[in-house]
Write a protein that holds these residues in place. Sequence first.
Motif, PDB file in Angstrom:
ATOM      1  N   MET A  84     -41.585  69.110   5.622  1.00  0.00           N
ATOM      2  CA  MET A  84     -40.443  69.922   5.173  1.00  0.00           C
ATOM      3  C   MET A  84     -40.143  71.042   6.174  1.00  0.00           C
ATOM      4  SD  MET A  84     -39.379  68.577   2.374  1.00  0.00           S
ATOM      5  CE  MET A  84     -38.404  69.762   1.469  1.00  0.00           C
ATOM      6  N   PHE A  85     -38.845  71.369   6.287  1.00  0.00           N
ATOM      7  CA  PHE A  85     -38.359  72.394   7.209  1.00  0.00           C
ATOM      8  C   PHE A  85     -37.735  73.556   6.455  1.00  0.00           C
ATOM      9  CE2 PHE A  85     -36.997  68.948  10.427  1.00  0.00           C
ATOM     10  CZ  PHE A  85     -38.175  69.044  11.124  1.00  0.00           C
ATOM     11  N   GLN A  86     -37.787  74.709   7.096  1.00  0.00           N
ATOM     12  CA  GLN A  86     -36.925  75.845   6.773  1.00  0.00           C
ATOM     13  C   GLN A  86     -36.565  76.465   8.110  1.00  0.00           C
ATOM     14  OE1 GLN A  86     -35.878  77.178   3.459  1.00  0.00           O
ATOM     15  NE2 GLN A  86     -36.396  75.033   3.215  1.00  0.00           N
ATOM     16  N   LEU A  87     -35.293  76.761   8.315  1.00  0.00           N
ATOM     17  CA  LEU A  87     -34.805  77.335   9.567  1.00  0.00           C
ATOM     18  C   LEU A  87     -34.257  78.722   9.285  1.00  0.00           C
ATOM     19  CD1 LEU A  87     -34.169  76.759  12.616  1.00  0.00           C
ATOM     20  CD2 LEU A  87     -31.915  75.969  11.849  1.00  0.00           C
ATOM     21  N   SER A  88     -34.684  79.691  10.091  1.00  0.00           N
ATOM     22  CA  SER A  88     -34.209  81.062   9.903  1.00  0.00           C
ATOM     23  C   SER A  88     -32.702  81.124  10.099  1.00  0.00           C
ATOM     24  CB  SER A  88     -34.917  82.006  10.880  1.00  0.00           C
ATOM     25  OG  SER A  88     -34.635  81.637  12.219  1.00  0.00           O
ATOM     26  N   LEU A  89     -32.092  82.163   9.537  1.00  0.00           N
ATOM     27  CA  LEU A  89     -30.636  82.300   9.613  1.00  0.00           C
ATOM     28  C   LEU A  89     -30.126  82.367  11.047  1.00  0.00           C
ATOM     29  CD1 LEU A  89     -29.986  84.781   6.674  1.00  0.00           C
ATOM     30  CD2 LEU A  89     -29.375  82.364   6.775  1.00  0.00           C
ATOM     31  N   ASP A  90     -30.893  82.966  11.957  1.00  0.00           N
ATOM     32  CA  ASP A  90     -30.465  83.033  13.355  1.00  0.00           C
ATOM     33  C   ASP A  90     -30.776  81.741  14.115  1.00  0.00           C
ATOM     34  OD1 ASP A  90     -33.210  83.208  13.729  1.00  0.00           O
ATOM     35  OD2 ASP A  90     -33.165  85.212  14.623  1.00  0.00           O
ATOM     36  N   GLY A  91     -31.450  80.793  13.453  1.00  0.00           N
ATOM     37  CA  GLY A  91     -31.734  79.500  14.053  1.00  0.00           C
ATOM     38  C   GLY A  91     -32.862  79.497  15.062  1.00  0.00           C
ATOM     39  N   LYS A  92     -33.607  80.595  15.174  1.00  0.00           N
ATOM     40  CA  LYS A  92     -34.622  80.712  16.220  1.00  0.00           C
ATOM     41  C   LYS A  92     -36.034  80.367  15.769  1.00  0.00           C
ATOM     42  CE  LYS A  92     -31.923  84.030  18.737  1.00  0.00           C
ATOM     43  NZ  LYS A  92     -31.978  84.689  20.004  1.00  0.00           N
ATOM     44  N   ARG A  93     -36.256  80.235  14.460  1.00  0.00           N
ATOM     45  CA  ARG A  93     -37.591  79.931  13.947  1.00  0.00           C
ATOM     46  C   ARG A  93     -37.486  78.804  12.929  1.00  0.00           C
ATOM     47  NH1 ARG A  93     -36.352  84.732  14.097  1.00  0.00           N
ATOM     48  NH2 ARG A  93     -36.023  84.969  11.872  1.00  0.00           N
ATOM     49  N   LEU A  94     -38.159  77.721  13.225  1.00  0.00           N
ATOM     50  CA  LEU A  94     -38.201  76.562  12.335  1.00  0.00           C
ATOM     51  C   LEU A  94     -39.621  76.490  11.775  1.00  0.00           C
ATOM     52  CD1 LEU A  94     -36.692  73.941  11.362  1.00  0.00           C
ATOM     53  CD2 LEU A  94     -37.757  72.807  13.326  1.00  0.00           C
ATOM     54  N   TYR A  95     -39.740  76.583  10.452  1.00  0.00           N
ATOM     55  CA  TYR A  95     -41.053  76.512   9.812  1.00  0.00           C
ATOM     56  C   TYR A  95     -41.238  75.107   9.249  1.00  0.00           C
ATOM     57  CZ  TYR A  95     -41.005  81.520  10.335  1.00  0.00           C
ATOM     58  OH  TYR A  95     -40.963  82.782  10.872  1.00  0.00           O
ATOM     59  N   VAL A  96     -42.437  74.568   9.393  1.00  0.00           N
ATOM     60  CA  VAL A  96     -42.683  73.188   8.974  1.00  0.00           C
ATOM     61  C   VAL A  96     -44.036  73.090   8.268  1.00  0.00           C
ATOM     62  CG1 VAL A  96     -43.614  72.566  11.252  1.00  0.00           C
ATOM     63  CG2 VAL A  96     -42.767  70.785   9.743  1.00  0.00           C
ATOM     64  N   THR A  97     -44.046  72.377   7.142  1.00  0.00           N
ATOM     65  CA  THR A  97     -45.291  72.042   6.448  1.00  0.00           C
ATOM     66  C   THR A  97     -45.543  70.553   6.633  1.00  0.00           C
ATOM     67  OG1 THR A  97     -44.068  71.714   4.397  1.00  0.00           O
ATOM     68  CG2 THR A  97     -45.105  73.874   4.716  1.00  0.00           C
ATOM     69  N   ASN A  98     -46.687  70.068   6.132  1.00  0.00           N
ATOM     70  CA  ASN A  98     -47.073  68.701   6.471  1.00  0.00           C
ATOM     71  C   ASN A  98     -47.547  67.830   5.311  1.00  0.00           C
ATOM     72  OD1 ASN A  98     -49.362  70.251   6.215  1.00  0.00           O
ATOM     73  ND2 ASN A  98     -50.446  69.274   7.893  1.00  0.00           N
ATOM     74  N   SER A  99     -47.310  68.205   4.085  1.00  0.00           N
ATOM     75  CA  SER A  99     -47.695  67.368   2.953  1.00  0.00           C
ATOM     76  C   SER A  99     -46.452  66.761   2.318  1.00  0.00           C
ATOM     77  CB  SER A  99     -48.463  68.192   1.914  1.00  0.00           C
ATOM     78  OG  SER A  99     -48.698  67.427   0.757  1.00  0.00           O
ATOM     79  N   LEU A 100     -46.461  65.444   2.137  1.00  0.00           N
ATOM     80  CA  LEU A 100     -45.317  64.763   1.532  1.00  0.00           C
ATOM     81  C   LEU A 100     -45.525  64.619   0.026  1.00  0.00           C
ATOM     82  CD1 LEU A 100     -42.621  63.327   1.865  1.00  0.00           C
ATOM     83  CD2 LEU A 100     -43.873  61.257   2.467  1.00  0.00           C
ATOM     84  N   PHE A 101     -46.377  63.720  -0.390  1.00  0.00           N
ATOM     85  CA  PHE A 101     -46.808  63.543  -1.775  1.00  0.00           C
ATOM     86  C   PHE A 101     -48.303  63.306  -1.713  1.00  0.00           C
ATOM     87  CE2 PHE A 101     -42.497  61.608  -1.779  1.00  0.00           C
ATOM     88  CZ  PHE A 101     -41.878  62.537  -2.599  1.00  0.00           C
ATOM     89  N   SER A 102     -49.057  63.867  -2.640  1.00  0.00           N
ATOM     90  CA  SER A 102     -50.514  63.764  -2.541  1.00  0.00           C
ATOM     91  C   SER A 102     -50.993  62.310  -2.471  1.00  0.00           C
ATOM     92  CB  SER A 102     -51.194  64.514  -3.685  1.00  0.00           C
ATOM     93  OG  SER A 102     -50.803  63.987  -4.931  1.00  0.00           O
TER      94      SER A 102
END
Length: 167
Positions: A84-102
């Motif tokens: 999963m992603f989340q991108l900061s409003l300025d587009g400079k930081r993309l956060y990513v996690t790594n679990s889909l479904f257990s």
Amino acid sequence: MPGLITDFLISLDDRFLYCSNWLHGDIRQYNIEDPKTPVLTGQLHVGGLVQKGSHVLALGEEGKTFQFDVPKIKGQRLRGGPQMFQLSLDGKRLYVTNSLFSVWDRQFYPELVEKGSHMLQIDVDTDKGGLSINPNFFVDFGTEPDGPSLAHEMRYPGGDCTSDIWV
């Protein structure tokens, strides 16, 4: 083995498209300013099944097999694949996690279930395009008090480019 795109998003300025390929383990950034001809401008391998030392090999166009190098962050071997992603409003930081479904995590990435998931920060070049892992940001959910935990969805405080909750 086909890729499995588990998340994608478009930057707030409509310049970049981001895809997470959970099975292969890569994050891709495409410049989509001309939507008819997207251009790959960044790619990072942050885990996945096609990494060096795994039993899965990728087959190149010339028939040669290969695997990807996956970096360690803060001394930690990256587990699972980007999800999963989340991108900061300025587009400079993309956060990513790594679990889909257990259940899927257990099948494809048993080490993820045993040791917990993590969150990374990917720094984004918003001028020319490009991605790099921030070596100083690593949230290890394996060390949670009741862990190890599996991180899936996250929310960026104050909103991100995919929400309508900004102030």
